[in-house]
Design a protein around this motif. Structure first.
Motif: not given
Length: 253
Positions: A176-196
């Motif tokens: 089986r092959v599937n795909c998952l697409s997360p939305g904006p996600t915050m965690f230590p070291g994430s791009n969003w942490e820097m962007i904030k």
């Protein structure tokens, strides 16, 4: 619900931090032997130690995502040391960037080619599994325009298409092959942490588009990912699951 994961063998690329780490950790909690690869050996060692705390076998290798031989070598070592493979989660990513040419090469080599190389190397072992599953981690930014033109969004869109094509080709072989697409996600070291901090207007704009007015958390993404990769999702083949808290505004027909 029993996900049917106990005793299975799983590999997660990019599994030392963030969403990949949460996916690998949850797989270990569910009883999977686990292998990860990422860049920093210190983070890998910490993750492996945490996984082993669940009473499973765990291993990790430091690799550069652009190094095809290293990615393939990690996959071969995984199969050898774990004694097979049932689940592959391809989540290794270079992250976002700009539209500069160097980012196109970086995202192509790390996001796209690390996934294709890992899948190709894992294929013989997965064919032998009774619960074979591949999960490709993309992004909601592949499904609609987001922030600005950039390589990351487009290369992840290629992964979405490739995962669907792969699902059709591999289903008759029991994979089986599937795909998952997360939305904006915050965690230590994430791009969003820097962007904030560095680009607060971009961060606040994204937050306003989120119906819940908050970023997602890595564990929230991992729970959906582990279900989709597990035998409990046996009738999910070629699915593309958006896990974004309602961020994406397009209707998914």
């Amino acid at each position: 619900m029993d996900l049917g994961l106990k005793g299975l063998k799983a590999a997660v690329s990019g599994g030392s931090r963030g969403i990949g780490r949460s996916i690998a950790g949850l797989l270990a909690q569910e009883g999977c032997d686990i292998s990860i690869c990422a860049r920093g050996q210190e983070n890998i060692d910490a993750a492996v130690s945490a996984f082993e705390g669940n009473g499973v076998r765990a291993m990790g290798r430091a690799v550069q995502g652009r190094d095809g031989d290293a990615v393939r070598g990690w996959m071969r070592d995984t199969v050898d040391e774990l004694g097979g493979l049932d689940i592959l989660v391809a989540s290794l990513s270079a992250g976002g960037g700009t539209n500069d040419e160097r980012y196109w090469y970086r995202n192509f080599e790390i996001d796209l080619m690390s996934a294709t190389r890992a899948v190709e190397e894992a294929y013989p072992a997965l064919k032998k599994s009774q619960n074979a599953s591949i999960l490709i981690v993309a992004t909601m930014a592949a499904s609609e325009t987001f922030v600005a033109p950039m390589a990351y969004n487009a290369i992840k869109a290629a992964l979405v298409t490739w995962s669907k094509q792969l699902a059709e080709a591999y289903a008759p072989k029991g994979i089986r092959v599937n795909c998952l697409s997360p939305g904006p996600t915050m965690f230590p070291g994430s791009n969003w942490e820097m962007i904030k901090v560095a680009r607060s207007r971009t961060y606040n704009s994204a937050l306003r588009q989120q119906p819940t007015r908050r970023m997602g958390e890595a564990d929230e993404i991992a729970r959906a990912a582990v279900f989709l990769a597990s035998p409990a999702a046996s009738w999910c083949v070629g699915s593309h699951l958006l896990v974004d808290g309602g961020f994406t505004k397009g209707v998914q027909f």
